[in-house]
Motif scaffolding. Sequence first.
Motif, short mmCIF file in Angstrom:
data_model
loop_
_atom_site.label_atom_id
_atom_site.label_comp_id
_atom_site.label_asym_id
_atom_site.label_seq_id
_atom_site.Cartn_x
_atom_site.Cartn_y
_atom_site.Cartn_z
N VAL A 181 37.37 58.35 36.57
CA VAL A 181 37.37 56.92 36.87
C VAL A 181 38.08 56.74 38.21
O VAL A 181 39.26 57.11 38.35
N VAL A 182 37.37 56.20 39.18
CA VAL A 182 37.96 56.06 40.51
C VAL A 182 38.94 54.88 40.49
O VAL A 182 38.54 53.73 40.30
N LEU A 236 41.92 50.18 36.99
CA LEU A 236 41.75 51.04 35.81
C LEU A 236 41.55 50.21 34.55
O LEU A 236 40.73 50.54 33.70
N GLU A 237 42.30 49.12 34.46
CA GLU A 237 42.18 48.28 33.26
C GLU A 237 40.74 47.79 33.09
O GLU A 237 40.18 47.86 32.00
N LYS A 238 40.15 47.37 34.22
CA LYS A 238 38.75 46.88 34.14
C LYS A 238 37.79 48.04 33.82
O LYS A 238 36.91 47.91 32.97
N ALA A 239 37.98 49.16 34.52
CA ALA A 239 37.02 50.26 34.37
C ALA A 239 37.07 50.88 32.97
O ALA A 239 36.08 51.42 32.49
N GLY A 276 43.52 59.52 29.83
CA GLY A 276 44.43 59.71 30.96
C GLY A 276 45.11 58.40 31.33
O GLY A 276 45.23 57.50 30.50
N THR A 277 45.53 58.31 32.58
CA THR A 277 46.17 57.10 33.07
C THR A 277 45.24 55.92 32.83
O THR A 277 44.04 56.01 33.10
N GLY A 278 45.77 54.84 32.27
CA GLY A 278 44.92 53.68 31.99
C GLY A 278 44.33 53.74 30.59
O GLY A 278 43.70 52.79 30.14
N MET A 279 44.47 54.88 29.91
CA MET A 279 43.91 54.99 28.56
C MET A 279 44.89 55.71 27.63
O MET A 279 44.68 56.86 27.25
N THR A 280 46.00 55.07 27.32
CA THR A 280 46.96 55.69 26.40
C THR A 280 46.58 55.40 24.96
O THR A 280 47.13 55.96 24.04
N GLY A 282 32.15 58.52 50.11
CA GLY A 282 31.89 57.09 50.32
C GLY A 282 31.31 56.37 49.12
O GLY A 282 31.49 55.16 48.96
N ASN A 283 30.59 57.10 48.25
CA ASN A 283 30.00 56.49 47.04
C ASN A 283 31.05 56.11 46.01
O ASN A 283 30.76 55.37 45.09
N LEU A 284 32.21 56.73 46.11
CA LEU A 284 33.17 56.63 45.01
C LEU A 284 34.21 55.55 45.31
O LEU A 284 35.36 55.83 45.66
N MET A 285 33.76 54.32 45.17
CA MET A 285 34.65 53.16 45.38
C MET A 285 35.50 52.94 44.13
O MET A 285 35.09 53.34 43.03
N PRO A 286 36.63 52.25 44.28
CA PRO A 286 37.44 51.95 43.09
C PRO A 286 36.60 51.27 42.01
O PRO A 286 35.79 50.39 42.31
N GLY A 287 36.80 51.70 40.78
CA GLY A 287 36.05 51.12 39.66
C GLY A 287 34.83 51.96 39.28
O GLY A 287 34.29 51.79 38.19
N THR A 288 34.41 52.87 40.17
CA THR A 288 33.23 53.70 39.88
C THR A 288 33.59 54.77 38.83
O THR A 288 34.71 55.27 38.79
N ILE A 289 32.60 55.10 38.01
CA ILE A 289 32.79 56.20 37.05
C ILE A 289 31.89 57.37 37.48
O ILE A 289 30.71 57.15 37.79
N ALA A 290 32.47 58.55 37.54
CA ALA A 290 31.69 59.73 37.96
C ALA A 290 31.85 60.84 36.93
O ALA A 290 32.81 60.88 36.17
N LEU A 291 30.85 61.72 36.95
CA LEU A 291 30.83 62.85 36.02
C LEU A 291 30.82 64.12 36.87
O LEU A 291 29.74 64.61 37.25
N PRO A 292 32.00 64.62 37.24
CA PRO A 292 32.01 65.79 38.15
C PRO A 292 31.30 66.99 37.54
O PRO A 292 31.27 67.14 36.32
#
Length: 248
Positions: free
Chosen positions: A204-205, A228-231, A7-11, A90-100
Amino acid sequence: MIAIIGGTGMTKLACLEISNRRVMRTPYGEPSGPLTFGKIGNHEIIFLARHGYGHTIPPHMVNYRANLWALESFKPTRVVSVASVGGIHGNLMPGTIALPDQIIDYTHGRKFTYFESTDRPVTHIDFTDPYCSVTRGRLLEAAKQAKEKIIDGGVYAATQGPRLESAAEINRLERDGADMVGMTGMPEAALAKELGLCYATLAVVANYAAGRGTSEHLIRLEDVHSVLEKAMVNVRNILEQLVNLDGD
Ligand code: HPA
């Protein structure tokens, strides 16, 4: 063979050794770009950039049906989608990775099903669990082995875009039970189910959702890109472990 939708950040996928690209035609039109075939380590991968390799296709214009149809034709063992989201919980700060593990669809006007001919019996797929539990389990294990933190579970709200949400819309999504918000989760997840694909999303948050945290008054897109680049480095680590675990 694992299929990855970036997705965005991963072309593109930096760890992928590309062997060839293939332009595909499907009964639903053309996918977002040629499919890229290659290897991570010794394992075969197919990669597709959801928004096109130049990131030019907005979320509501993505040909989700063609993308999944083209990937399915190679019978991948699983499809991992990488998608950027805004964090509501609140847990989902920028840079966090989640598995919905759940999704709510707020999109409209998209081509959302393969079942639209009137000469076949009506089909209702089960969508109780929108994501494949086996693929989710593999991704959790891969994250553990890669020593990457990942949040297990959460409700993804799929909005229409391409604009971001108002603060009131985010409050409403939260009242509905959403933890994160993105623009591409649907109809992708439902189409994957219709095709019987084992599909899961690494979310990716990229930013706090509108009205939250540092996005109280404005979402700064410059910040989104650097987050996104970092994550994506962490995402790639997880994907590398996943292919090792899964083999071919
Ligand atoms: N809203 C919707 N989609 C998104 C966001 C957001 O805040 N961030 C990244 N994708």
